[in-house]
Scaffold this motif. Structure first.
Motif, PDB file in Angstrom:
ATOM      1  N   ASP A 112       0.813  -1.216   0.000  1.00 30.43           N
ATOM      2  CA  ASP A 112       0.000   0.000   0.000  1.00 30.43           C
ATOM      3  C   ASP A 112       0.848   1.267   0.000  1.00 30.43           C
ATOM      4  N   GLY A 113       2.126   1.128   0.290  1.00 34.51           N
ATOM      5  CA  GLY A 113       3.036   2.264   0.200  1.00 34.51           C
ATOM      6  C   GLY A 113       3.220   3.057   1.476  1.00 34.51           C
ATOM      7  N   TYR A 114       2.291   2.981   2.413  1.00 33.96           N
ATOM      8  CA  TYR A 114       2.374   3.773   3.640  1.00 33.96           C
ATOM      9  C   TYR A 114       3.033   2.985   4.756  1.00 33.96           C
ATOM     10  N   GLY A 115       3.969   3.625   5.447  1.00 35.45           N
ATOM     11  CA  GLY A 115       4.550   2.994   6.619  1.00 35.45           C
ATOM     12  C   GLY A 115       6.061   2.984   6.583  1.00 35.45           C
ATOM     13  N   VAL A 116       6.620   2.218   7.485  1.00 33.07           N
ATOM     14  CA  VAL A 116       8.065   2.172   7.696  1.00 33.07           C
ATOM     15  C   VAL A 116       8.567   0.754   7.453  1.00 33.07           C
ATOM     16  N   VAL A 117       9.648   0.664   6.721  1.00 33.47           N
ATOM     17  CA  VAL A 117      10.300  -0.626   6.514  1.00 33.47           C
ATOM     18  C   VAL A 117      11.757  -0.514   6.935  1.00 33.47           C
ATOM     19  N   VAL A 118      12.184  -1.441   7.765  1.00 40.27           N
ATOM     20  CA  VAL A 118      13.585  -1.570   8.138  1.00 40.27           C
ATOM     21  C   VAL A 118      14.126  -2.820   7.468  1.00 40.27           C
ATOM     22  N   ALA A 119      15.131  -2.649   6.634  1.00 39.22           N
ATOM     23  CA  ALA A 119      15.761  -3.775   5.951  1.00 39.22           C
ATOM     24  C   ALA A 119      17.123  -4.012   6.594  1.00 39.22           C
ATOM     25  N   ALA A 120      17.283  -5.170   7.211  1.00 37.91           N
ATOM     26  CA  ALA A 120      18.509  -5.472   7.935  1.00 37.91           C
ATOM     27  C   ALA A 120      19.099  -6.783   7.453  1.00 37.91           C
ATOM     28  N   GLY A 121      20.274  -6.679   6.891  1.00 34.67           N
ATOM     29  CA  GLY A 121      21.057  -7.850   6.538  1.00 34.67           C
ATOM     30  C   GLY A 121      22.472  -7.561   6.991  1.00 34.67           C
ATOM     31  N   THR A 122      23.399  -7.628   6.059  1.00 31.64           N
ATOM     32  CA  THR A 122      24.756  -7.197   6.365  1.00 31.64           C
ATOM     33  C   THR A 122      24.751  -5.758   6.855  1.00 31.64           C
ATOM     34  N   GLY A 123      24.012  -4.888   6.157  1.00 28.95           N
ATOM     35  CA  GLY A 123      23.820  -3.505   6.575  1.00 28.95           C
ATOM     36  C   GLY A 123      22.410  -3.292   7.079  1.00 28.95           C
ATOM     37  N   LEU A 124      22.052  -2.030   7.311  1.00 25.13           N
ATOM     38  CA  LEU A 124      20.690  -1.713   7.765  1.00 25.13           C
ATOM     39  C   LEU A 124      20.279  -0.349   7.236  1.00 25.13           C
ATOM     40  N   VAL A 125      19.069  -0.299   6.681  1.00 26.83           N
ATOM     41  CA  VAL A 125      18.525   0.955   6.188  1.00 26.83           C
ATOM     42  C   VAL A 125      17.032   0.979   6.478  1.00 26.83           C
ATOM     43  N   CYS A 126      16.489   2.178   6.659  1.00 22.70           N
ATOM     44  CA  CYS A 126      15.080   2.350   6.990  1.00 22.70           C
ATOM     45  C   CYS A 126      14.469   3.371   6.052  1.00 22.70           C
ATOM     46  N   LEU A 127      13.268   3.092   5.554  1.00 25.46           N
ATOM     47  CA  LEU A 127      12.555   4.021   4.694  1.00 25.46           C
ATOM     48  C   LEU A 127      11.158   4.249   5.250  1.00 25.46           C
ATOM     49  N   ALA A 128      10.832   5.520   5.484  1.00 22.64           N
ATOM     50  CA  ALA A 128       9.502   5.911   5.952  1.00 22.64           C
ATOM     51  C   ALA A 128       8.776   6.617   4.817  1.00 22.64           C
ATOM     52  N   VAL A 129       7.580   6.170   4.492  1.00 21.22           N
ATOM     53  CA  VAL A 129       6.784   6.778   3.427  1.00 21.22           C
ATOM     54  C   VAL A 129       5.433   7.195   4.005  1.00 21.22           C
ATOM     55  N   ASP A 130       5.091   8.483   3.831  1.00 19.56           N
ATOM     56  CA  ASP A 130       3.840   9.005   4.368  1.00 19.56           C
ATOM     57  C   ASP A 130       2.708   8.802   3.369  1.00 19.56           C
ATOM     58  N   ARG A 131       1.490   9.113   3.805  1.00 15.93           N
ATOM     59  CA  ARG A 131       0.322   8.883   2.955  1.00 15.93           C
ATOM     60  C   ARG A 131       0.324   9.763   1.712  1.00 15.93           C
ATOM     61  N   ASP A 132       0.980  10.907   1.784  1.00 12.99           N
ATOM     62  CA  ASP A 132       1.034  11.791   0.624  1.00 12.99           C
ATOM     63  C   ASP A 132       2.229  11.494  -0.281  1.00 12.99           C
ATOM     64  N   GLY A 133       2.942  10.420   0.011  1.00 13.34           N
ATOM     65  CA  GLY A 133       4.066  10.017  -0.819  1.00 13.34           C
ATOM     66  C   GLY A 133       5.404  10.598  -0.413  1.00 13.34           C
ATOM     67  N   THR A 134       5.419  11.541   0.518  1.00 13.08           N
ATOM     68  CA  THR A 134       6.696  12.051   0.980  1.00 13.08           C
ATOM     69  C   THR A 134       7.450  10.938   1.704  1.00 13.08           C
ATOM     70  N   TRP A 135       8.758  10.989   1.620  1.00 14.55           N
ATOM     71  CA  TRP A 135       9.552   9.895   2.157  1.00 14.55           C
ATOM     72  C   TRP A 135      10.788  10.422   2.855  1.00 14.55           C
ATOM     73  N   ARG A 136      11.359   9.538   3.691  1.00 14.96           N
ATOM     74  CA  ARG A 136      12.587   9.874   4.393  1.00 14.96           C
ATOM     75  C   ARG A 136      13.392   8.603   4.617  1.00 14.96           C
ATOM     76  N   LYS A 137      14.655   8.660   4.252  1.00 14.26           N
ATOM     77  CA  LYS A 137      15.578   7.557   4.505  1.00 14.26           C
ATOM     78  C   LYS A 137      16.292   7.804   5.826  1.00 14.26           C
ATOM     79  N   LEU A 138      16.429   6.757   6.635  1.00 17.54           N
ATOM     80  CA  LEU A 138      17.169   6.831   7.876  1.00 17.54           C
ATOM     81  C   LEU A 138      18.229   5.739   7.888  1.00 17.54           C
ATOM     82  N   ASP A 139      19.387   6.076   8.412  1.00 13.99           N
ATOM     83  CA  ASP A 139      20.558   5.206   8.467  1.00 13.99           C
ATOM     84  C   ASP A 139      20.889   4.712   7.056  1.00 13.99           C
TER      85      ASP A 139
END
Length: 302
Positions: A112-139
């Motif tokens: 659905d596109g809305y929410g936060v995903v943390v992808a953790a393997g060898t490294g780790l990255v997080c992507l937050a996507v708001d309902r209006d499509g704005t986004w923010r990468k963390l780590d």
């Protein structure tokens, strides 16, 4: 060098630090290649990995669309466009959709596109996507300056504990029973992946009650929860936010890591089972419109 086949198709690619995976659509054939490694020839090696995976999957081209989420997404101005063009040439593709691996992880986990995903393997990255499509990468800042809570971070902490125990500078730990001499890893061309591969040993010792290993796992969980909490706080409103934790680290650790992560999360964060993995996300980007992720994708057309 171009590869040729009997008819048009679409391709999804998930390129991580441990391995690169490729899926041919609609047949479902798969191929694998080496993961991303840092260095001056990293992009050339990444193209070689795509070539190897394509050959294993019997991809020969022409290709209608190839969508890729890559750990080694180049950040220099114009470099992503250049890489997309090289991939298009390699696979004889009409269109290349190139993104960071966090994008395909998000697209696979939260359709659905809305929410936060943390992808953790060898490294780790997080992507937050708001309902209006704005986004923010963390780590996702790499093994030297970020990737807090990743398999690399856990593995490195475990290897540090090995040296401390052997030197008598730190507490006794079962981790020190490993036959590995961590100093030998300095010479390895796959140092980051090698360090991350010690994370399962840390998790095993923690599960067996070793207090040093348990402390490492708790610290990793706190780091992951801190990243999730910051991401959730960036999204508008006060309602619940779906949070999916994906990647090899969570698959291997399961509740051993997710339970302390959940306990440290803010109330808005609601852990949600991922609908799919990063390769599924790449397939979604290869077969449909960019939609929510349009601003996060570099497109090259022939």
């Amino acid at each position: 060098m171009r590869l040729f086949s009997s008819g048009p198709t679409r391709i999804a690619v998930d390129g991580g630090q441990s391995a690169l995976r490729l899926r041919v659509l609609p047949s479902g054939r798969t191929g694998n290649g080496p993961g991303y490694t840092h260095g001056p020839d990293a992009l050339d090696r990444q193209l070689d990995a795509i070539r190897s995976a394509a050959a294993e999957a019997d991809v020969a081209g022409p290709v209608e669309v190839v969508a890729l989420g890559l750990t080694g997404y180049p950040q220099a101005p114009g470099a992503a466009q250049a890489l997309a063009a090289d991939i298009g040439e390699l696979l004889n593709a009409e269109e290349v959709r190139l993104a960071q691996d966090m994008v395909t992880a998000h697209a696979g986990a939260l359709p659905d596109g809305y929410g936060v995903v943390v992808a953790a393997g060898t490294g780790l990255v997080c992507l937050a996507v708001d309902r209006d499509g704005t986004w923010r990468k963390l780590d996702g800042h790499g093994y030297l300056f970020g990737d807090a809570g990743s398999a690399f971070a856990i593995g490195r902490a475990g290897l540090v504990a090995v040296h401390r125990a052997r030197d008598g500078r730190g507490p006794v730990t079962k981790l020190a029973e490993t036959p590995l001499d961590p100093v030998t890893l300095y010479r390895s061309p796959t140092l980051v992946d090698d360090v991350a591969r010690f994370a399962p040993e840390v998790l095993r010792c923690a599960a067996e009650g070793d207090p040093v290993a348990q402390n490492i796992v708790v610290r990793a969980a706190d780091d992951i929860a801190e990243t999730i909490g910051a991401a959730v706080g960036l999204l508008a409103g006060e309602g619940d936010v779906p949070v999916a934790c994906v990647g090899g680290l969570f698959q291997g650790a399961g509740d051993q890591l997710l339970t302390p992560v959940r306990a440290a999360l803010p109330s808005r964060a609601q852990l949600t089972p991922a609908a799919g993995n990063s390769l599924d996300g790449a397939e979604r980007l290869a077969t449909g419109p960019a939609g929510t992720y349009a601003d996060l994708i570099v497109v090259h057309r022939r």
